[in-house]
Motif scaffolding. Sequence first.
Motif, PDB file in Angstrom:
ATOM      1  N   ILE A  46      63.718 -27.546  47.704  1.00 21.43           N
ATOM      2  CA  ILE A  46      63.926 -26.320  48.478  1.00 21.43           C
ATOM      3  C   ILE A  46      65.403 -26.303  48.834  1.00 21.43           C
ATOM      4  N   TRP A  58      72.989 -18.597  47.280  1.00 19.43           N
ATOM      5  CA  TRP A  58      71.576 -18.408  47.668  1.00 19.43           C
ATOM      6  C   TRP A  58      70.624 -18.276  46.486  1.00 19.43           C
ATOM      7  N   CYS A  63      65.567 -22.825  41.635  1.00 22.18           N
ATOM      8  CA  CYS A  63      64.740 -23.618  42.549  1.00 22.18           C
ATOM      9  C   CYS A  63      64.332 -22.667  43.666  1.00 22.18           C
ATOM     10  N   ASP A  64      63.216 -22.948  44.352  1.00 17.47           N
ATOM     11  CA  ASP A  64      62.858 -22.131  45.503  1.00 17.47           C
ATOM     12  C   ASP A  64      63.953 -22.298  46.555  1.00 17.47           C
ATOM     13  N   SER A  65      64.420 -21.147  47.077  1.00 14.28           N
ATOM     14  CA  SER A  65      65.613 -21.166  47.927  1.00 14.28           C
ATOM     15  C   SER A  65      65.435 -20.206  49.084  1.00 14.28           C
ATOM     16  N   THR A  66      66.134 -20.479  50.182  1.00 11.64           N
ATOM     17  CA  THR A  66      66.096 -19.539  51.297  1.00 11.64           C
ATOM     18  C   THR A  66      67.461 -19.411  51.951  1.00 11.64           C
ATOM     19  N   GLN A  67      67.784 -18.189  52.310  1.00 13.01           N
ATOM     20  CA  GLN A  67      68.940 -17.948  53.166  1.00 13.01           C
ATOM     21  C   GLN A  67      68.518 -18.279  54.597  1.00 13.01           C
TER      22      GLN A  67
ATOM     23  N   GLN B  75      57.689 -20.603  56.310  1.00 16.77           N
ATOM     24  CA  GLN B  75      58.103 -20.379  54.916  1.00 16.77           C
ATOM     25  C   GLN B  75      57.391 -21.353  53.975  1.00 16.77           C
ATOM     26  N   MET B 102      62.627 -11.544  57.401  1.00 14.11           N
ATOM     27  CA  MET B 102      61.976 -12.145  56.233  1.00 14.11           C
ATOM     28  C   MET B 102      60.459 -12.022  56.313  1.00 14.11           C
ATOM     29  N   ILE B 204      57.915 -20.356  49.803  1.00 15.88           N
ATOM     30  CA  ILE B 204      58.701 -21.249  48.938  1.00 15.88           C
ATOM     31  C   ILE B 204      57.925 -22.563  48.825  1.00 15.88           C
ATOM     32  N   SER B 217      61.528 -18.704  43.680  1.00 16.25           N
ATOM     33  CA  SER B 217      61.422 -17.805  44.831  1.00 16.25           C
ATOM     34  C   SER B 217      62.726 -17.868  45.606  1.00 16.25           C
ATOM     35  N   HIS B 218      63.441 -16.752  45.665  1.00 18.68           N
ATOM     36  CA  HIS B 218      64.715 -16.683  46.399  1.00 18.68           C
ATOM     37  C   HIS B 218      64.526 -15.777  47.612  1.00 18.68           C
ATOM     38  N   LEU B 219      64.475 -16.363  48.813  1.00 19.48           N
ATOM     39  CA  LEU B 219      64.240 -15.564  50.021  1.00 19.48           C
ATOM     40  C   LEU B 219      65.575 -15.115  50.612  1.00 19.48           C
ATOM     41  N   CYS B 220      65.600 -13.850  50.985  1.00 17.15           N
ATOM     42  CA  CYS B 220      66.865 -13.204  51.322  1.00 17.15           C
ATOM     43  C   CYS B 220      66.774 -12.548  52.702  1.00 17.15           C
ATOM     44  N   ASN B 221      67.842 -12.620  53.481  1.00 19.61           N
ATOM     45  CA  ASN B 221      67.875 -11.886  54.748  1.00 19.61           C
ATOM     46  C   ASN B 221      69.228 -11.237  55.027  1.00 19.61           C
TER      47      ASN B 221
END
Lengths: 249, 362
Positions: A46, A58, A63-67, B75, B102, B204, B217-221
Amino acid sequence: MAVQAIPKSWYLPSKPHKFCPGCGHGIVLKALGEVIDELEIQDQVIFGCDIGCSLLSWNFFACDSTQTHHGRTTPVMVGIKRSRPELVCVGYMGDGGGYSIGSQHLLNSAVRNEKVTLILVNNTNYGMTGGQMAPTTLPGQKTETSPYGRDPELTGYPTMGPEFIAQLTPDSAYVARATVSKYKQLKKYIKSALRNQMEGNGFSFVEVLSTCPTNWRTNAQQTWNFLEDEMEKYFPVGELKTPFGKGDK
Amino acid sequence: MERVIGESKKSFMTGNEAAAWACLAAGADIMFGYPITPQNEIMHYWTRMAPKYGKGFLQTEDELSAGFTVCGGVQSGKKAFTATAGPGNVLMQEPFGMAEAMRLPLLAIIQQRGGPSSGTVVYSQQEVSLTTYGGNGEGHRIVYSTSTHQEIFDYIIKGFNTAWKFRFPVFILGDGYQAKMREPLEMYDPESRGIKMEEAYPLIGLGGKIGQDRGPSHLCNIYSLEEELYEVITKVQAEYDALAPQITEYDEKFCEDADIILVTHGVVSRAADDAVKALRAQGIKAGYFRPITLRPFPQQELRAAIAKSGAKKLLIAESAIGQLERLVKQEIYGETVKIETLFMPGVGIIESDLIDKVKSVL
């Protein structure tokens, strides 16, 4: 043996990346990508990125990613790791996010020996917001908020991150400072920092000295000189703490 | 899901203890928290019970961290929650903003204390504005204002479901009285009442092989362009508006022929309930309206109560200076009913306060 130019774990639709020409982030992220490939952990990683230039990463990896928010990548990674220990959590941040606004999170997660890996890119200024003074700005260095040069009498001395984290962590932690000028060493440290988490040992932290020609207002030669002659003299590169045997400080 | 309570049982305990039991009964996985009065005992009871049921807990370095670790936990697909109050609620507005952006279904229990600043540790209703519309966003949240220990228990169970069903952050808005008082309630396992608990799922850490079974999976804010943000926020607002009728809850009594309707929320509505009955016994036609959800607000229902009663006045009473009043006014804009107010910031309101006020304005 053919060397693969682009790590398999990179996310190709987001390339070419958006960092400035001459920025060191691309080198750090290449090393991280190669390490993810070599450890075969693309599906477990992650990747969490801070706000600042590090945000531009980002969607850098497949890969699974988060801001997250500025300075808050550390607690988000801690929350994920505490909830799903099987995941490999990598927090990616700059010196402002890690040492200034998020310093309480960095300090306390180190003390708790959280099983996460944090990579902090030190380019001695706030790049994304336009080149302000950072905790890591060198004495005398000019920035937008220290236009006459950083005066330690007024604003203190640069934060020595790995040194203070090494003091806070138990022996099972991994703490190192790398530089984008020594790629093999950088990659080795990042690999150790990931292995240390995967083996369940403890907190793993790598500061990486990096370049910012845009805000330093330097050409290629001056950029490299500042990194090698100024920064690496002030910030000693090496392993400060390693559970894998003696460090190569 | 493991039954933690078994046969439903009558209990006599504090609201904080009831809250910890409710989280356990609801199948919560992990709590992240930081000490602040008057919510501490939620952590105390959770830390005692959690290991017995394989649940997690982390005492973080501050409320920012508690909020963001909860975001991370959610998440990763776990039912994560926190509890806080006052200045802690202020700090948590930053992570709550991330949860809004999110669509992270976290649950936070807010036990209001006085303010501004450190206020008191006792009681207040001054965290209404903060909990409903705090942060640099649009208030895309669900806020239940509870009035009894039974409701704390019921709405925490319901809150986890609302959060995971609709993917908005959910707030259980209590207060110091509800936190610290002891009173009877009935505790139960949700299944024993036919309540199906929503499954948590990861955003994720999705498993499978990336590039083969699925993409990353790209999480965006954060967005680069005004138009991108506009599009996202407009879509979320439309979804929120569409779901609101399913979420909105209220309570209403004696409004058919009321000359004056008392509008209160939370623990003050218990005094309002008593006051309305006492006034009726004295021949004064008082009505009772209580929004249970402060976000989304039961706008249509309050307008309908005003219309059918033909009430000339509303009395808005709260332990704050106009935080409920501002919500009500924005929701019923255009109504011509006269609004009277009883504002007692940071102190409790009892039946006689309301009766006296009603008599003075009728």
